[in-house]
Enzyme design. Structure first.
Site, PDB file in Angstrom:
ATOM      1  N   PHE A   1       0.815  -1.228   0.000  1.00 37.49           N
ATOM      2  CA  PHE A   1       0.000   0.000   0.000  1.00 37.49           C
ATOM      3  C   PHE A   1       0.848   1.277   0.000  1.00 37.49           C
ATOM      4  CE2 PHE A   1      -1.077   0.103   4.877  1.00 37.49           C
ATOM      5  CZ  PHE A   1       0.237   0.332   5.156  1.00 37.49           C
ATOM      6  N   GLU A   2       0.152   2.396  -0.096  1.00 36.16           N
ATOM      7  CA  GLU A   2       0.792   3.717  -0.214  1.00 36.16           C
ATOM      8  C   GLU A   2       1.821   3.745  -1.343  1.00 36.16           C
ATOM      9  OE1 GLU A   2       1.510   6.288   2.890  1.00 36.16           O
ATOM     10  OE2 GLU A   2       0.343   5.211   4.383  1.00 36.16           O
ATOM     11  N   GLY A   3       1.461   3.134  -2.479  1.00 33.75           N
ATOM     12  CA  GLY A   3       2.379   3.043  -3.604  1.00 33.75           C
ATOM     13  C   GLY A   3       3.155   1.746  -3.493  1.00 33.75           C
TER      14      GLY A   3
END
Lengths: 255, 665
Positions: free
Chosen positions: B455-457
């Site tokens: 997550f978050e890229g």
């Protein structure tokens, strides 16, 4: 009556979860780089005072700590828990090592008089030296009644009714105010200092005093000769039968 | 076709290249360097009166304008900002205050929490959530004037070390404040802040960040959710569905990204806009909580918007400016993952250590076996580097007025998520069978930690982001040199030199290897003179870092010349570039930190020096390998084979080799 003015004692001690180590030169225990926190019994005392204020039984709470500079951290915790202001009686680290309950009692009783306190609440003992003396001596110096090992404190007609933990049971006594109370483990469960309150505590007043400001001389009158680890427990032995056990006990001259 | 298939490996749609290309397009992203220099210039104007200056200074406090351009970007040009070798520190008062805050949280996470039952029941009990809110953990970075704690990045990172000890809680908190309400915080108007932040700070309202859609993951620009402006021009109607929304079921305030029609130069276009959406607005439904591998107690679900009316004043930033808002939010949230990871690892290393010294096999404790010692050493080095990078980055954010740490933060995220995964895995391995059991927390940390790489890229996207942003930065400055090198016929002199160099390289692999490898100068030969900023004990490592920086700059130039604009599709090379720069940042952070510790004489500073030396040695080895691979080209470094193999797999719809028992006769 507008509510009590309460003085609470907050000792800074090595955190209860830390494994205490003796210094190699046996002059004391290692304190540098070791986690410290407020004496858990004092935390209970602070909590009780804060609860009394929340119940409008108290009008102001003042926390006191004696010791080196870092005691201010402990006082900030007390302030974050709900204490109104704090007094730090600063001592040199060296002096602090030999400071005794009698010194602290003298300081506390002076502050109690100066601040016109109605109640002094301290922990029943500190978890580092386990002295269990400060509360009692403070009461004596002030010539106030005392209610030690409190597990319940209630107000009744201007006096206090205190349930005490004694050997084999509980005892309820009445004390007239002003009085000195010491808190036992089951008095309450202290709250967590919340972060917003820690922020607010930054702005609460904290004054620094010296023992001499209260006319207390803390020159050491005793010397620590040696601090040692408790002896390591010897390993036990397993025996196969009752006969063997009896023989061994006889051999050791125990039966 | 080829590119698409490789891309699908990362389960990203092709559209991501559009984003990457946008990153490369200078007009889309203003030149940050220029930004800083103009700011400095404005401040130094002689006409400014003293009071104005004072007002400015109080506004920014101790912060100073970033004098040097962004550190990582500059590394791509072989330039090294030596301020980074001075490890940031807090004042004594700040530190005391921070430690004060750490205490109750530590106590709560060590005593008041049953992480196992949160994992098993896949829910954080309401009273635990309430305690977290009461503690103030929902408003950590919200300014005090809005009822938050107003923590700076360093303080936030420190608390994250503790909150990370429960993955479910950490993600719930992060979804709320690192992304959920961050849009309001960094791009909201004064009215929006005053309206929403106070309730978000106390946790009375919980926030969520709604970007991902079924057809749009890393490619944020391709979302389908649509906001249509009503005829009176006062309200948007929001329609569409979002998936995998952390806090989706419990949130009251959503930051939602949707396509809106925007007219640019008379042409109507679809552009992303960010909105603050209250659940109260109506038309919002949340799906049932997803059943996940890890962070099971954090609420993740679908969120649907059906004609949800959103007033015009709830647009964050500008209409059509949502993509930038989303990127800013994501870029600013990543840095704390380093300290979170370090928090987890420090706890696990302690627990594993206890096992290793007490568990006996073959008559001696595990701690005496070389293979176990190697694992502990590697875990410690990784944790040390992770922690050093996290607090260096946080320090830069706090120290400078308008820091650009998007690349640094992405590096911290990639390094720490992978470090966390491998180290937790090793801890579990040291415990052996015990580690595999649910009675121990290792397997839970392994499952919880797995999300960090996604997550978050995703780490793949972030590697490309770091490499391409850096290349773009270097490319602008090297434009002329690259042009000459790529068009040799226009510049015969230069071309001839390059040709000669290429030929000599071709015929002497020995020379080629030595030329391209990291070389360590003698101190008097050093150009960057990094060793002058560090203690003598670290002189060799300083020279190593310098050598690596030089070699890195050369390889960047080499890639720009070889690929030109096509660099954006050379993903395997880009990942190698990223890996080099991750190691460079790690070396810088370790050197800077251990140098400070050693000079101050902090406890166990000599241990820190050893960790730094070990990290630098390992990192240089890795950098050398990456350099060699890049220079040797796609045939020798196998990337061409990888492409062919992958294509064959896609063509056959899976594993393509015959069964080993198959026979033809």
């Amino acid at each position: 009556m507008s509510g009590f003015r309460i003085l609470v004692g907050c000792k800074r001690v090595i955190d209860y979860a830390v494994k205490v180590r003796v210094k190699p030169d046996k002059t004391g225990v290692v304190t540098e780089g070791v986690k410290h926190s407020m004496n858990p019994f004092d935390e209970i005392a602070v909590e009780e005072a804060v609860r009394m204020k929340e119940k409008k039984l108290a009008s102001e709470i003042i926390a006191v700590s004696c010791g080196p500079q870092q005691c201010q951290e402990t006082l900030r915790t007390a302030l974050a828990m709900g204490v109104d202001r704090a007094i730090h009686v600063i001592t040199e680290p060296k002096e602090y090592e030999s400071m005794q309950p009698i010194h602290v009692s003298k300081i506390l009783s002076k502050i109690a008089t100066e601040e016109k306190a109605d109640l002094v609440i301290v922990g029943k003992q500190a978890i580092d030296d386990d002295c269990n003396q400060t509360g009692q001596m403070t009461a004596s110096l002030l010539d106030w009644p005392q209610a030690t090992f409190a597990s319940k404190i209630e107000k009744s007609n201007g006096d206090l009714s205190v349930m005490r933990e004694i050997d084999g049971g509980l005892e309820t006594i009445k004390v007239k105010v002003p009085a000195v109370l010491t808190s036992d483990l089951r008095l309450n469960e202290p709250r967590y200092a919340t972060l917003p309150n820690i922020m607010k505590a930054k702005k609460k007043p904290l004054v620094t005093k010296k023992p001499s400001d209260y006319g207390v001389d803390i020159t050491p009158r005793q010397e620590i000769v040696s601090v040692e680890d408790p002896p390591v427990r010897q390993a036990g032995q397993k025996v196969e039968s009752v006969e063997e056990l009896v023989t061994k006990l006889k051999e050791a001259g125990l039966v | 076709m080829l590119r698409a298939s490789v891309l699908r490996l990362f389960s990203q749609p092709i559209r991501q290249t559009v984003y990457l290309r946008e990153c490369l397009d200078t007009s889309a992203f203003p030149n940050t360097l220029k930004l800083y220099s103009t700011q400095t210039a404005v401040k130094e104007q002689p006409g400014t009166t003293v009071s104005e200056k004072e007002a400015e200074e109080t506004r920014i406090g101790k912060r100073r304008p970033l004098e040097n351009a962004p550190f990582i970007r500059e590394l791509f040009l072989g330039r090294f900002a030596k301020e980074m070798l001075v490890y940031p520190e807090m004042t004594k008062e700040e530190l005391e205050h921070l430690n004060q805050m750490v205490q109750p949280i530590e106590k709560f996470f060590n005593e008041g929490l049953d992480s196992k039952s949160i994992d098993v029941n896949a829910k954080i009990p309401d009273e635990v959530l309430q305690s977290l809110k009461d503690l103030g953990l929902f408003g950590q970075q919200i300014p005090e004037e809005y009822g938050g704690l107003g923590l700076n990045a360093t303080e936030f990172a420190r608390l994250a070390e503790i909150t990370a000890l429960d993955g479910s809680i950490a993600v719930t908190l992060a979804a709320h404040q690192s992304i959920g309400l961050k849009g309001i915080l960094i791009a909201g108007t004064a009215q929006q802040k005053a309206k929403y932040l106070p309730k978000l700070a106390t946790g009375e309202h919980v926030a969520a960040f709604c970007l991902t859609e079924p057809s749009s993951g890393s490619d944020a620009a391709s979302i389908q959710t649509r906001a249509t402006l009503s005829e009176d021009g006062k309200t948007f109607l929001l329609n569409g569905g979002k998936i995998w929304i952390s806090n989706g079921g419990i949130a009251d305030i959503f930051t939602v990204f949707a396509k809106t029609k925007v007219t640019v130069d008379g042409v109507e276009k679809d552009k992303v806009t960010a909105f603050i959406v209250e659940r109260e607005f109506g038309g919002i439904t949340s799906g049932k909580p997803e059943d996940k591998l890890g962070i099971r107690g954090s609420n993740t679900c679908e969120v649907h918007f059906d004609n949800t009316p959103v007033p015009l004043e709830n647009v964050i930033g500008e209409v059509g400016g949502g993509f930038k808002v989303a990127m800013n939010i994501l870029n600013s949230g990543r840095f704390s993952m380093g300290s979170s990871g370090a928090g987890i690892l420090k706890k696990l290393i302690g627990m594993t250590c206890e096992h290793a010294v007490s568990r006996k096999q073959f008559g001696s404790p595990l701690a005496e076996f070389g293979l176990i010692q190697e694992k502990f050493a590697q875990m410690t080095i990784t944790t040390y580097a992770m922690e050093s990078m996290a607090y260096l980055t946080a320090g830069v954010i706090d120290l400078y007025e308008k820091p650009d740490v998007s690349l640094e933060a992405a590096i911290v995220k990639v390094f720490s998520s992978e470090g966390c995964w491998s180290c937790v895995n090793e801890c579990l391995q040291i415990l052996g069978g015990l580690g595999y059991m649910k009675d121990y927390p290792y397997e839970r940390y392994l499952r919880d930690g797995r999300i960090l790489m996604i997550f978050e890229g995703t780490n793949e996207i972030l590697r490309l982001f770091v490499a391409l942003e850096g290349m773009k930065y270097a490319g602008k400055e090297l434009k002329d040199a690259v042009k000459i090198a790529r068009n040799p016929w226009k510049n015969p002199g230069v071309a001839w030199k390059m040709y000669k160099k290429a030929v000599s390289r071709q015929f002497s692999s020995k020379k080629r290897n030595s030329e391209n490898a990291v070389s360590v100068h003698q101190p008097y030969n050093s150009k960057l003179k990094l060793h002058q900023s560090l203690h003598n004990t670290l002189q060799y490592e300083a020279l190593l870092l310098e050598g690596c920086t030089e070699a890195f700059q050369k390889v960047v130039e080499h890639l720009l010349i070889t690929h030109g604009k096509e660099i954006i599709s050379a993903q395997m090379d880009l990942a190698k570039v990223s890996n080099i720069v991750i190691d460079l940042y790690g070396m810088t952070a370790c050197l800077s930190r251990s140098n400070r510790s050693y000079c101050l004489g902090l406890q166990n500073a000599d241990h820190e020096i050893m960790l730094t030396k070990a990290f630098c040695k390992d990192a240089t080895k890795r950098i050398n390998t990456n350099l060699k691979e890049i220079y040797s080209g796609p045939v020798e470094n196998n990337s061409e084979n990888y492409e062919h193999i992958a294509q064959a797999v896609f063509k056959h719809g899976g594993y393509a080799a015959s069964h080993p028992l198959e026979r033809m006769w």
